[in-house]
Write an enzyme that holds these catalytic residues in place. Structure first.
Site, PDB file in Angstrom:
ATOM      1  N   ASN A 154       3.656  -3.469   9.504  1.00 55.05           N
ATOM      2  CA  ASN A 154       2.237  -4.572   9.772  1.00 55.05           C
ATOM      3  C   ASN A 154       3.464  -6.325   9.599  1.00 55.05           C
ATOM      4  O   ASN A 154       3.184  -7.333   9.963  1.00 55.05           O
ATOM      5  CB  ASN A 154       1.171  -4.636   9.556  1.00 55.05           C
ATOM      6  CG  ASN A 154       1.085  -4.410   7.316  1.00 55.05           C
ATOM      7  OD1 ASN A 154       1.925  -4.440   6.910  1.00 55.05           O
ATOM      8  ND2 ASN A 154       0.358  -5.351   7.178  1.00 55.05           N
ATOM      9  N   GLU A 252       2.269   0.017  -3.511  1.00 52.79           N
ATOM     10  CA  GLU A 252       1.496  -1.537  -2.592  1.00 52.79           C
ATOM     11  C   GLU A 252       0.413  -0.138  -1.450  1.00 52.79           C
ATOM     12  O   GLU A 252       1.251   0.326  -0.410  1.00 52.79           O
ATOM     13  CB  GLU A 252       1.628  -2.393  -1.968  1.00 52.79           C
ATOM     14  CG  GLU A 252       0.528  -3.282  -1.510  1.00 52.79           C
ATOM     15  CD  GLU A 252       1.083  -4.057  -0.559  1.00 52.79           C
ATOM     16  OE1 GLU A 252       0.272  -5.338   0.280  1.00 52.79           O
ATOM     17  OE2 GLU A 252       2.347  -4.801  -0.756  1.00 52.79           O
ATOM     18  N   CYS A 285      -3.489  -5.012   4.368  1.00 54.42           N
ATOM     19  CA  CYS A 285      -3.967  -3.848   3.835  1.00 54.42           C
ATOM     20  C   CYS A 285      -5.140  -5.044   3.268  1.00 54.42           C
ATOM     21  O   CYS A 285      -5.676  -4.356   2.408  1.00 54.42           O
ATOM     22  CB  CYS A 285      -2.521  -3.609   2.757  1.00 54.42           C
ATOM     23  SG  CYS A 285      -1.699  -4.942   2.004  1.00 54.42           S
ATOM     24  N   GLU A 458       3.656  -6.595  -8.630  1.00 58.24           N
ATOM     25  CA  GLU A 458       5.275  -7.173  -8.327  1.00 58.24           C
ATOM     26  C   GLU A 458       4.386  -8.806  -8.491  1.00 58.24           C
ATOM     27  O   GLU A 458       3.406  -9.209  -8.175  1.00 58.24           O
ATOM     28  CB  GLU A 458       5.761  -6.261  -7.241  1.00 58.24           C
ATOM     29  CG  GLU A 458       6.200  -5.069  -7.706  1.00 58.24           C
ATOM     30  CD  GLU A 458       6.579  -4.728  -6.651  1.00 58.24           C
ATOM     31  OE1 GLU A 458       7.753  -5.779  -6.348  1.00 58.24           O
ATOM     32  OE2 GLU A 458       7.187  -3.859  -6.376  1.00 58.24           O
TER      33      GLU A 458
END
Length: 486
Positions: A154, A252, A285, A458
């Site tokens: 994406n 993630e 997301c 992160e």
């Protein structure tokens, strides 16, 4: 070699500073018109082995460089990205269907920033000495070794460099497995890095199918860190593959984030934030696809969101006027359409969109109301341009509904009360909470998800906590010889 949007792209892997072919290939298809872009080298365990070996061979010399020496090279990589920004933008738009205007204005500048920011950060990275009973403790950040990075389609280049930047700045070497649905800009990045003087083997690209190249990389005993961005089911497969090697993981993963709209909010702002969730055709997301609105303003808010969403322009992402483009593949279109069809069959009502296109991959912006509590459409990640509307009576119910998810990547709330913003944000279960805004974050801030949305954080020091072996050295005040000079 293929040509995409007038840009020449080598479709072979990049391993140890040279191009490497494979016996097998896979087809790369553009979501814009489902046209064939080219055959891409399909890596297997053999190519992964070669890339990890090259990265391990290059590691000692790269790790031995000082942070400023590594940083100088990484800043040249960033300069090369800026110089080729238009090429990168056009190729990625053709490859994954995202808006060209977004790539030009935001995404590709961020790609370059991922290198500059972490190069700068590594040079300033330090921890104050500590003292206990006269003993001095010094914390240092040592390069960990070979980092494996597996990235999604994406935002392939931005999300890859968000990991590549700190990994290289830390002194690690990298093996990247780009997404099979959008692999092309990773190959261009290899060219840019080589031209910038990045030593052979420090950065490697192995293209291929996740179940083959990705699986081989995940279980490889020669990697020291593994960063993955993608779905929860795939993360489970990767974690199981990586478990025997005890490699540290950074994940993630997905989200089912809420947009919590209170009746004291700036309604214009709330409407804008709701419609913004259709960005990148909902393939984000972090998107707040569960719209939760307080009952007293629900009717007006819903009507205004539908009206504004009807004005979105859907079409070719290369057109500056386009707001919503295509989904990335036919398989993903079928997946999104299946979610909506099942929701409608289960009693939900489409107040906008709700039907798959007769041709092409352009699923229309869709808003569903009246979904049953706990139903699939409210609990599972669709990853498409599909919003759901629910209402709540008061603050407690709104927070309860917002937290009623196995995910915890992000949450957005809209309120005119600073006191309410403080109360509610403190109670929301999410790695990132936006108040009266969306998609704003400094690269030094922590990023990651709670629950099924991921493992670890992160960004800034948090990235170096992961990509480094953090060492504590304790110096005693005793035992020194007065004549010692070294």
């Amino acid at each position: 070699m293929i040509s995409v949007e007038g840009v020449a792209i080598d479709t072979r892997h990049w391993i140890g500073g040279r191009r490497v072919a494979s016996d097998r290939t896979f087809a790369d298809i553009s979501p814009i018109d489902e046209s064939f872009l080219g055959d891409i080298a399909a890596g297997t365990a053999a190519e992964v082995d070669a890339a990890v070996a090259a990265a391990r061979e290059a590691f000692p010399a790269w790790a031995a460089l000082s942070a400023p020496e590594r940083g100088a090279i990484l800043r040249r990589v960033a300069d090369g990205i800026d110089e080729r920004r238009e090429d990168l933008a056009r190729v990625e738009t053709r490859d994954n269907g995202s808006l060209l205007r977004s790539h030009r204005r935001g995404v590709m500048p961020r790609v370059a920033m991922n290198f500059r920011f972490f190069a700068d950060y590594a040079e300033k990275l330090a921890h104050p000495d500590m003292e206990i009973r006269g003993h001095r403790e010094r914390v240092t950040y040592d390069p960990a070794g070979v980092t494996a990075i597996i990235t999604p389609w994406n935002a392939p280049l931005m999300l890859a460099t968000w990991r590549i930047g700190p990994a290289l700045a830390a002194g690690n070497t990298v093996v990247l497995k780009p997404p099979e649905w959008a692999p092309l800009t990773a190959s261009l990045l290899a060219d840019i890095a080589h031209e910038a003087g990045l030593p052979a083997g420090v950065f490697n690209v192995v293209q291929g199918i996740g179940a083959e190249a990705g699986a081989a990389l995940s279980k490889h005993p020669g990697i020291n860190r593994l960063s993955f961005t993608g779905s929860v089911p795939t993360a489970g497969v990767i974690a199981a593959a990586a478990a025997p090697t005890i490699v540290p993981l950074s994940f993630e993963l997905g989200g089912k984030s809420p947009l919590l709209v209170f009746d004291d909010c700036d309604l214009d702002l709330a409407v804008d934030l709701a419609v913004e969730q259709f960005d990148n055709a909902g393939q984000v997301c972090l998107g707040a696809f569960r719209i939760l609105v307080q009952e007293s303003i629900a009717a007006e808010f819903q009507a205004r969101v539908v009206e504004k969403a009807r004005g979105l322009v859907q079409g070719d992402p290369r057109d500056e006027k386009t707001d919503v483009s295509a989904l990335v593949s036919r398989a993903h279109l079928d997946r999104v359409s299946g979610f909506v069809d099942r929701a409608l069959a289960d009693g939900a009502r489409a107040i906008l969109g709700g039907a798959a296109p007769e041709k092409g991959l352009y699923y229309p912006p869709t808003i569903l109301a009246d979904a049953k509590p706990g139903s699939e459409i409210l609990t599972e990640e669709v990853f498409g341009p599909v919003l759901t509307f629910q209402t709540f009576a008061d603050e407690d119910e709104g927070v309860r509904m917002a937290n009623d998810t196995r995910f915890g990547l992000a949450a957005t709330l809209v309120t005119g009360s600073p006191e309410k913003a403080e109360r509610v944000s403190a109670r929301l279960n999410a790695g990132t909470v936006w108040v009266n805004c969306f998609f704003v974050r400094d690269l030094g801030a922590p990023f990651g998800g709670n629950g099924k949305s991921g493992i670890g954080r992160e960004g800034g020091t948090y990235s170096f906590d992961f990509y480094c072996d953090v060492k504590n050295t304790v110096f005693s005040p005793n035992g020194w010889k007065e004549s010692s000079h070294g």
